[in-house]
Every structure is written in structure tokens, then in C-alpha cells.
Enzyme design. Structure first.
Site, PDB file in Angstrom:
ATOM      1  N   ASP A  31       0.851  -1.196   0.000  1.00 51.79           N
ATOM      2  CA  ASP A  31       0.000   0.000   0.000  1.00 51.79           C
ATOM      3  C   ASP A  31       0.888   1.247   0.000  1.00 51.79           C
ATOM      4  O   ASP A  31       1.909   1.302   0.671  1.00 51.79           O
ATOM      5  CB  ASP A  31      -0.904  -0.001   1.245  1.00 51.79           C
ATOM      6  CG  ASP A  31      -2.052   0.978   1.118  1.00 51.79           C
ATOM      7  OD1 ASP A  31      -3.206   0.517   0.984  1.00 51.79           O
ATOM      8  OD2 ASP A  31      -1.805   2.205   1.144  1.00 51.79           O
ATOM      9  N   ASN A  87     -12.890  -3.110   2.805  1.00 51.82           N
ATOM     10  CA  ASN A  87     -13.876  -2.047   2.925  1.00 51.82           C
ATOM     11  C   ASN A  87     -14.853  -2.182   1.764  1.00 51.82           C
ATOM     12  O   ASN A  87     -14.440  -2.287   0.603  1.00 51.82           O
ATOM     13  CB  ASN A  87     -13.172  -0.685   2.881  1.00 51.82           C
ATOM     14  CG  ASN A  87     -12.229  -0.493   4.060  1.00 51.82           C
ATOM     15  OD1 ASN A  87     -12.532  -0.937   5.170  1.00 51.82           O
ATOM     16  ND2 ASN A  87     -11.092   0.141   3.831  1.00 51.82           N
ATOM     17  N   GLN A  94     -14.225   2.604   1.590  1.00 47.14           N
ATOM     18  CA  GLN A  94     -13.636   2.169   0.316  1.00 47.14           C
ATOM     19  C   GLN A  94     -13.400   3.383  -0.580  1.00 47.14           C
ATOM     20  O   GLN A  94     -14.295   4.222  -0.760  1.00 47.14           O
ATOM     21  CB  GLN A  94     -14.553   1.162  -0.394  1.00 47.14           C
ATOM     22  CG  GLN A  94     -13.896   0.566  -1.642  1.00 47.14           C
ATOM     23  CD  GLN A  94     -14.724  -0.526  -2.297  1.00 47.14           C
ATOM     24  OE1 GLN A  94     -15.855  -0.806  -1.891  1.00 47.14           O
ATOM     25  NE2 GLN A  94     -14.158  -1.132  -3.334  1.00 47.14           N
ATOM     26  N   VAL A  96     -11.057   2.908  -3.526  1.00 49.34           N
ATOM     27  CA  VAL A  96     -10.712   2.369  -4.852  1.00 49.34           C
ATOM     28  C   VAL A  96     -11.702   1.243  -5.141  1.00 49.34           C
ATOM     29  O   VAL A  96     -11.755   0.246  -4.400  1.00 49.34           O
ATOM     30  CB  VAL A  96      -9.258   1.844  -4.892  1.00 49.34           C
ATOM     31  CG1 VAL A  96      -8.958   1.251  -6.266  1.00 49.34           C
ATOM     32  CG2 VAL A  96      -8.270   2.957  -4.556  1.00 49.34           C
ATOM     33  N   HIS A 100     -10.288  -5.294  -3.058  1.00 46.07           N
ATOM     34  CA  HIS A 100      -8.937  -5.565  -2.562  1.00 46.07           C
ATOM     35  C   HIS A 100      -9.007  -5.963  -1.098  1.00 46.07           C
ATOM     36  O   HIS A 100      -9.825  -5.454  -0.335  1.00 46.07           O
ATOM     37  CB  HIS A 100      -8.020  -4.356  -2.749  1.00 46.07           C
ATOM     38  CG  HIS A 100      -8.607  -3.069  -2.278  1.00 46.07           C
ATOM     39  ND1 HIS A 100      -9.553  -2.362  -2.993  1.00 46.07           N
ATOM     40  CD2 HIS A 100      -8.415  -2.362  -1.141  1.00 46.07           C
ATOM     41  CE1 HIS A 100      -9.905  -1.288  -2.332  1.00 46.07           C
ATOM     42  NE2 HIS A 100      -9.226  -1.259  -1.192  1.00 46.07           N
ATOM     43  N   HIS A 102      -6.959  -5.827   2.289  1.00 53.09           N
ATOM     44  CA  HIS A 102      -5.831  -5.235   3.013  1.00 53.09           C
ATOM     45  C   HIS A 102      -5.211  -6.316   3.896  1.00 53.09           C
ATOM     46  O   HIS A 102      -5.933  -7.013   4.614  1.00 53.09           O
ATOM     47  CB  HIS A 102      -6.301  -4.106   3.932  1.00 53.09           C
ATOM     48  CG  HIS A 102      -6.855  -2.897   3.237  1.00 53.09           C
ATOM     49  ND1 HIS A 102      -6.117  -1.749   3.041  1.00 53.09           N
ATOM     50  CD2 HIS A 102      -8.071  -2.646   2.692  1.00 53.09           C
ATOM     51  CE1 HIS A 102      -6.862  -0.834   2.433  1.00 53.09           C
ATOM     52  NE2 HIS A 102      -8.060  -1.355   2.206  1.00 53.09           N
TER      53      HIS A 102
HETATM   54  P1  5GP Z   1      -9.724   1.421   0.370  1.00 50.00           P
HETATM   55  O1  5GP Z   1      -9.792   2.748   1.082  1.00 50.00           O
HETATM   56  O2  5GP Z   1     -10.413   1.481  -0.976  1.00 50.00           O
HETATM   57  O3  5GP Z   1     -10.140   0.239   1.180  1.00 50.00           O
HETATM   58  O4  5GP Z   1      -8.178   1.163   0.099  1.00 50.00           O
HETATM   59  C1  5GP Z   1      -7.488   1.726  -0.976  1.00 50.00           C
HETATM   60  C2  5GP Z   1      -6.042   1.663  -0.628  1.00 50.00           C
HETATM   61  O5  5GP Z   1      -5.298   1.908  -1.806  1.00 50.00           O
HETATM   62  C3  5GP Z   1      -5.594   2.714   0.392  1.00 50.00           C
HETATM   63  O6  5GP Z   1      -5.054   2.081   1.543  1.00 50.00           O
HETATM   64  C4  5GP Z   1      -4.572   3.544  -0.358  1.00 50.00           C
HETATM   65  O7  5GP Z   1      -3.491   3.959   0.446  1.00 50.00           O
HETATM   66  C5  5GP Z   1      -4.129   2.610  -1.468  1.00 50.00           C
HETATM   67  N1  5GP Z   1      -3.686   3.293  -2.665  1.00 50.00           N
HETATM   68  C6  5GP Z   1      -4.295   4.352  -3.272  1.00 50.00           C
HETATM   69  N2  5GP Z   1      -3.611   4.718  -4.372  1.00 50.00           N
HETATM   70  C7  5GP Z   1      -2.547   3.864  -4.458  1.00 50.00           C
HETATM   71  C8  5GP Z   1      -1.470   3.742  -5.408  1.00 50.00           C
HETATM   72  O8  5GP Z   1      -1.358   4.480  -6.388  1.00 50.00           O
HETATM   73  N3  5GP Z   1      -0.569   2.759  -5.164  1.00 50.00           N
HETATM   74  C9  5GP Z   1      -0.669   1.899  -4.091  1.00 50.00           C
HETATM   75  N4  5GP Z   1       0.275   0.988  -3.959  1.00 50.00           N
HETATM   76  N5  5GP Z   1      -1.674   1.997  -3.193  1.00 50.00           N
HETATM   77  C10 5GP Z   1      -2.597   2.961  -3.378  1.00 50.00           C
END
Ligand code: 5GP
Length: 114
Positions: A31, A87, A94, A96, A100, A102
Site C-alpha cells: 500500500d 472495505n 472504500q 478504490v 482488494h 488489506h
Molecule cells: P480502500 O480505502 O479502498 O479500502 O483502500 C485503498 C487503498 O489503496 C488505500 O489504503 C490507499 O493507500 C491505497 N492506494 C491508493 N492509491 C494507491 C497507489 O497508487 N498505489 C498503491 N500501492 N496503493 C494505493
């Protein structure tokens, strides 16, 4: 044409990431904003926006993501104590919309989560 998700672009190597595992079905990478010493994301190569969009034919893929997540924790030396989080939806954090898992480990993980 629908736009590729951020994680599809990482899978396609259009955006760099530190990849820790890959097979035919999924990719795992660090991440960008780690919340623990180990914070990796396991993503299916076939994009499903969120768990609540999954259908019964996705069952094997969803199970595979969990097995890979455990392997990622083991490979990093945290096989006995790690947390998996998914999420689902903006209201649950969430950001993205490409499913996914974590994988978090390496610090005390309290409960309930925030
Ligand atoms: P969510 O909030 O959707 O559960 O998690 C999305 C995760 O993607 C976050 O923890 C965020 O830090 C990670 N993330 C967002 N953009 C990027 C990126 O460009 N590269 C990587 N490796 N992680 C990302």
C-alpha cells in the site's frame, strides 16, 4: 469503454508498485500509505468493484484472495498475527472500487477498528 481502475493500471504495470506476489488470478503489492509495518493489498486481476458485487461464480476467486493474503503475511514473517480487511462501499471507507484485501501486520492491532 469503461476506464481502467487504478489497480488495473498497477496490474498492467502502467503505475509502479512494490509487488510482493503474483499469479494468474491476482496481484499483491505494498500500500502506498501503509498503516502498519506490513500493509499490502491483494487484488483480483479481473476487477470486481466491491464484495457486494460478487456473485456465486466468484466464490473460488474470493477464497483464493484470502489464501494469498495469508501467504503474503507468512512471507513477510507475520504468519501468526495479521489482520485482513475489506472495505465495502464509500460509507465503509472504500476509496478504490476494485475489490482488494488489506493485509496488515507488525504492530498491535486493536479491536474494534476505526
Ligand atoms: P480502500 O480505502 O479502498 O479500502 O483502500 C485503498 C487503498 O489503496 C488505500 O489504503 C490507499 O493507500 C491505497 N492506494 C491508493 N492509491 C494507491 C497507489 O497508487 N498505489 C498503491 N500501492 N496503493 C494505493
Amino acid at each position: 469503454m469503461t476506464q481502467a481502475t487504478l489497480f488495473e493500471r498497477i496490474i498492467a504495470r502502467e503505475i509502479p508498485a512494490t509487488i510482493v506476489f503474483e499469479d494468474a488470478q491476482c496481484l499483491a503489492f505494498k500500500d502506498i500509505n501503509p498503516q502498519a509495518p506490513l500493509h499490502a493489498l491483494v487484488v483480483p486481476k479481473r476487477p470486481i468493484p466491491k464484495v457486494s458485487d460478487a456473485v456465486p461464480s466468484d466464490a473460488a476467486l474470493l477464497g483464493h484472495l484470502l489464501l494469498v493474503a495469508a501467504q503474503v503475511a507468512r512471507d513477510a514473517g507475520y504468519g501468526e498475527a495479521f489482520r485482513l480487511a475489506i472495505n465495502n462501499g464509500a460509507g465503509a471507507g472504500q476509496t478504490v472500487f476494485h475489490l482488494h484485501v488489506h493485509v496488515l501486520a507488525g504492530r498491535p492491532l486493536t479491536w474494534p477498528p476505526g
